[in-house]
Design a protein around this motif. Sequence first.
Motif, PDB file in Angstrom:
ATOM      1  N   ARG A 175       1.338 -27.896  -0.264  1.00 36.29           N
ATOM      2  CA  ARG A 175       0.274 -28.212  -1.199  1.00 36.29           C
ATOM      3  C   ARG A 175      -1.086 -27.727  -0.680  1.00 36.29           C
ATOM      4  NH1 ARG A 175       0.534 -32.144  -5.142  1.00 36.29           N
ATOM      5  NH2 ARG A 175      -1.573 -32.765  -5.720  1.00 36.29           N
ATOM      6  N   GLN A 176      -1.355 -28.055   0.587  1.00 34.41           N
ATOM      7  CA  GLN A 176      -2.625 -27.626   1.185  1.00 34.41           C
ATOM      8  C   GLN A 176      -2.719 -26.105   1.202  1.00 34.41           C
ATOM      9  OE1 GLN A 176      -2.221 -29.605   4.963  1.00 34.41           O
ATOM     10  NE2 GLN A 176      -3.416 -31.375   4.323  1.00 34.41           N
ATOM     11  N   ILE A 177      -1.608 -25.450   1.515  1.00 34.78           N
ATOM     12  CA  ILE A 177      -1.625 -23.989   1.567  1.00 34.78           C
ATOM     13  C   ILE A 177      -1.959 -23.429   0.187  1.00 34.78           C
ATOM     14  CG2 ILE A 177      -0.218 -21.920   1.908  1.00 34.78           C
ATOM     15  CD1 ILE A 177       1.268 -23.492   4.116  1.00 34.78           C
ATOM     16  N   PHE A 178      -1.341 -24.018  -0.869  1.00 35.01           N
ATOM     17  CA  PHE A 178      -1.618 -23.484  -2.207  1.00 35.01           C
ATOM     18  C   PHE A 178      -3.081 -23.690  -2.592  1.00 35.01           C
ATOM     19  CE2 PHE A 178      -2.013 -23.838  -6.823  1.00 35.01           C
ATOM     20  CZ  PHE A 178      -1.601 -22.561  -7.168  1.00 35.01           C
ATOM     21  N   PHE A 179      -3.572 -24.913  -2.411  1.00 38.87           N
ATOM     22  CA  PHE A 179      -4.930 -25.198  -2.893  1.00 38.87           C
ATOM     23  C   PHE A 179      -6.029 -24.642  -1.995  1.00 38.87           C
ATOM     24  CE2 PHE A 179      -2.628 -28.405  -5.393  1.00 38.87           C
ATOM     25  CZ  PHE A 179      -3.125 -28.068  -6.637  1.00 38.87           C
ATOM     26  N   LYS A 180      -5.804 -24.624  -0.678  1.00 41.07           N
ATOM     27  CA  LYS A 180      -6.873 -24.211   0.223  1.00 41.07           C
ATOM     28  C   LYS A 180      -6.814 -22.729   0.596  1.00 41.07           C
ATOM     29  CE  LYS A 180      -8.703 -28.283   0.776  1.00 41.07           C
ATOM     30  NZ  LYS A 180     -10.084 -28.591   0.457  1.00 41.07           N
ATOM     31  N   VAL A 181      -5.633 -22.122   0.482  1.00 44.67           N
ATOM     32  CA  VAL A 181      -5.507 -20.731   0.928  1.00 44.67           C
ATOM     33  C   VAL A 181      -5.190 -19.789  -0.237  1.00 44.67           C
ATOM     34  CG1 VAL A 181      -4.253 -19.145   2.436  1.00 44.67           C
ATOM     35  CG2 VAL A 181      -4.794 -21.448   3.241  1.00 44.67           C
TER      36      VAL A 181
END
Lengths: 246, 261
Positions: free
Chosen positions: A155-161
Amino acid sequence: MLLTVLAALNTGFLQTLKLFIVTLMGAIPLGLLIAFGSMNRWAPLRFLVKKDMPKWQKRLLREQLRPISMVCRFLVYIIRGTPLMLQLMILYYIPGQLMKGGSPWGSGETGRFFVSCLAFIINYSCYFSEIYRGGIQGVPVGQQEAGMVLGMTKRQIFFKVTLLQMVKRIVPPMANEIITLVKDTSLARIISLQEVIWAGYAFLKGSHGYSGLVWPLFFTGVYYLLFNGLLTLLFGHIERRLSYFR
Amino acid sequence: MALLEVRNLEKHFGAVRVLEDISFSLEKGNILSIIGSSGSGKTTLLRCLNFLETPNGGTITVNGETLFDANDIATQRESEVRKKRLHFGMVFQSFNLFPQYTALQNVMLAPELLAAEKPDYRANKKQLHQEIESRAAALIQRVGLADRAGNYPHQLSGGQQQRVAIARALAMEPDVLCFDEPTSALDPELTGEVLRVIRELKSADSTMIVVTHEMEFARHVSDRIIFMANGLIEEEGTPEEVFDHPRSEKTRSFLQRPAIF
């Protein structure tokens, strides 16, 4: 005369605008859902894979029989493969033919607007989903791997990266599609939605005490041009805002 | 006891055996260089350590804790893999910096996301943020880029980007820092600055594994050398043993490859 015409065209264009905005609000998120659906790798039959199977069977079970992906891709195929005008007519007329109590949409402008929104949202979310898919898959795998080794969640990878890099990639093709949408709203005339071209044509057919008046129909082009000019400026601005990275 | 213990690690892609029976250990503060020709499995080994690939056999143990055991499905849960990755850091051949963030933001992103998961995050938000920022700034300075902290990756040279990537990996304070051919994508004149940064880390008792084609670097900086060929550890030893007195015929011919010109 001029004032009467302009007032009628303005009312029509308001309907055009409403259809445009509702379609965008529905299709932008729904498209993302369909994009994730078509990239879904869930393959429930992969447990049937045996060691001594031929290669094509293994591939079929592991990589091709992915139900979520198949459903989404089939939907996209159907929607992209048929004219939007036909989809509008099917959605507007067929339920009335099938259901005992007649058309569920009612006969007024509200019903026509509702059907138009529905058809446009489904149609455009399919086109958007393919643009999104291209945008997401265009972000190098190394970006996700870098996120993973830093202990980030999917999730973090999708939204932040991934997300912002994807947005940057899809701005030009989305601009194209959205400008096409502005003009495609005129297709809703086929189910008599009272959008701007319908309003212009009314003066030719006879309404507001005028008939055989040709110029209002052609004058509707000015509305499209002005609005698309505005959108072009907006997209140029977004592109420049995102040009701080590569 | 060794910091890192790898036992009988195996990895195959379909019928292709990429890693076979890989066993080695690494002491805290040591640098291990892995050399060998392309396709010998060096990169796959690092990717297995970072859980970017799942090994088909063997165990990985750090500080006595078994992080991975091919025979124990409980060690392979997705939710835990994420935490286990934090024992290892990874510096990629192609840097993989996040292009939309500045050098400093690249270093800060993961520590901030991790801090946000702590229960006391809300109460100490400001303080935690400042701590992370000052630590990130210190790391950027340590790799010699204090004046470029506000630059985006595309404004930096390859060597500078790789140094930011090293700072980014260090920010997570991994037990073992892995370098996957860190200078292979760089021009020769930029190679030196990256190797210098890696060498300087040695004094700070970081434990490192470096996959490299830079033989001089491997010889002078490493405590241990592993030479891999066809997915196997062909030879292991101190730099003197491997470079000056290789026992294996394959090692000898690899090291004696004649210069082309």
